[in-house]
Design a protein around this motif. Structure first.
Motif, PDB file in Angstrom:
ATOM      1  N   LEU A  86       8.158  -0.053  -6.919  1.00 34.67           N
ATOM      2  CA  LEU A  86       6.575  -0.109  -6.893  1.00 34.67           C
ATOM      3  C   LEU A  86       6.193   1.262  -6.418  1.00 34.67           C
ATOM      4  O   LEU A  86       6.655   1.969  -5.567  1.00 34.67           O
ATOM      5  CB  LEU A  86       6.164  -1.257  -6.077  1.00 34.67           C
ATOM      6  N   LYS A  87       4.949   1.635  -6.977  1.00 33.92           N
ATOM      7  CA  LYS A  87       4.107   2.816  -6.893  1.00 33.92           C
ATOM      8  C   LYS A  87       2.568   2.446  -6.242  1.00 33.92           C
ATOM      9  O   LYS A  87       2.070   1.437  -6.639  1.00 33.92           O
ATOM     10  CB  LYS A  87       4.281   3.610  -7.921  1.00 33.92           C
ATOM     11  N   PRO A  88       2.052   3.120  -5.732  1.00 31.88           N
ATOM     12  CA  PRO A  88       0.617   3.076  -5.324  1.00 31.88           C
ATOM     13  C   PRO A  88      -0.329   2.590  -6.362  1.00 31.88           C
ATOM     14  O   PRO A  88      -1.397   1.785  -6.222  1.00 31.88           O
ATOM     15  CB  PRO A  88       0.175   4.334  -4.505  1.00 31.88           C
ATOM     16  N   GLU A  89       0.189   3.283  -7.594  1.00 33.72           N
ATOM     17  CA  GLU A  89      -0.751   3.182  -8.780  1.00 33.72           C
ATOM     18  C   GLU A  89      -0.618   1.743  -9.288  1.00 33.72           C
ATOM     19  O   GLU A  89      -1.262   1.414 -10.265  1.00 33.72           O
ATOM     20  CB  GLU A  89      -0.598   3.923  -9.806  1.00 33.72           C
ATOM     21  N   GLN A 114      -2.971 -10.754  -5.631  1.00 36.30           N
ATOM     22  CA  GLN A 114      -3.173  -9.210  -5.294  1.00 36.30           C
ATOM     23  C   GLN A 114      -1.626  -8.563  -5.102  1.00 36.30           C
ATOM     24  O   GLN A 114      -1.240  -9.205  -4.236  1.00 36.30           O
ATOM     25  CB  GLN A 114      -4.002  -9.352  -4.185  1.00 36.30           C
ATOM     26  N   VAL A 115      -1.832  -7.542  -5.592  1.00 33.60           N
ATOM     27  CA  VAL A 115      -0.533  -6.582  -5.066  1.00 33.60           C
ATOM     28  C   VAL A 115      -1.048  -5.237  -4.522  1.00 33.60           C
ATOM     29  O   VAL A 115      -1.851  -4.799  -5.345  1.00 33.60           O
ATOM     30  CB  VAL A 115       0.493  -6.284  -6.412  1.00 33.60           C
ATOM     31  N   THR A 116      -0.592  -4.904  -3.525  1.00 38.06           N
ATOM     32  CA  THR A 116      -0.974  -3.772  -2.787  1.00 38.06           C
ATOM     33  C   THR A 116       0.043  -2.781  -2.356  1.00 38.06           C
ATOM     34  O   THR A 116       1.035  -3.317  -1.715  1.00 38.06           O
ATOM     35  CB  THR A 116      -1.537  -4.173  -1.560  1.00 38.06           C
ATOM     36  N   VAL A 117       0.265  -1.745  -2.814  1.00 36.57           N
ATOM     37  CA  VAL A 117       1.369  -0.750  -2.484  1.00 36.57           C
ATOM     38  C   VAL A 117       0.752   0.452  -1.965  1.00 36.57           C
ATOM     39  O   VAL A 117      -0.112   1.426  -2.498  1.00 36.57           O
ATOM     40  CB  VAL A 117       2.253  -0.485  -3.754  1.00 36.57           C
ATOM     41  N   PRO A 118       0.624   0.808  -0.523  1.00 38.34           N
ATOM     42  CA  PRO A 118      -0.097   1.750   0.153  1.00 38.34           C
ATOM     43  C   PRO A 118       0.334   3.079  -0.349  1.00 38.34           C
ATOM     44  O   PRO A 118       1.568   3.231  -0.351  1.00 38.34           O
ATOM     45  CB  PRO A 118       0.073   1.378   1.538  1.00 38.34           C
ATOM     46  N   SER A 119      -0.541   4.042  -0.251  1.00 40.21           N
ATOM     47  CA  SER A 119      -0.011   5.503  -0.549  1.00 40.21           C
ATOM     48  C   SER A 119       0.258   6.015   0.940  1.00 40.21           C
ATOM     49  O   SER A 119       0.021   5.617   1.998  1.00 40.21           O
ATOM     50  CB  SER A 119      -0.964   6.144  -1.298  1.00 40.21           C
TER      51      SER A 119
END
Length: 119
Positions: A86-89, A114-119
């Motif tokens: 997984l990527k932030p985008e 909701q899916v959240t991938v912090p940068s």
């Protein structure tokens, strides 16, 4: 009454994995295309992946090819989206949908997870 209920979203670090589930009920989906879409804030809804329940042919959006896999469990009438690397985008609200092959105006959506991938 057709219902699509998504689950499995959350916060995950970049490079991690999540598996989303979509529990489908209310009818037989053998002549439906089941799909996952996503929408990030300020952006249009984007196609992620789909498969035709009868036959099993799959399709993926260019941005997720090689990282995401769509699958199903017939006994549970559930569609899955395995998301790896997984990527932030990839941060977005992920929706499950079902569209009739014979009658395309029969289109159903879930409420999203909701899916959240912090940068």
């Amino acid at each position: 009454q057709v219902q699509l209920v998504e689950s499995g979203g959350g916060l995950v670090q970049a490079g991690g994995s999540l598996r989303l589930s979509c529990a489908a009920s209310g009818r037989t989906f053998s002549n439906y295309v089941m799909g996952w879409y996503r929408q990030a804030p300020g952006k249009e809804r984007e196609f992620v992946a789909s498969f035709r329940w009868s036959g099993g042919s799959t399709a993926y959006g260019d941005s997720v090819k090689g990282r995401f896999t769509i699958s199903r469990d017939d006994a549970k009438s559930t569609v899955y989206l395995q998301m790896n690397s997984l990527k932030p985008e990839d941060t977005a609200l992920y929706y499950c949908n079902a569209q009739s092959v014979l009658y395309p105006n029969l289109l159903y959506w879930g409420q999203g997870t909701q899916v959240t991938v912090p940068s």
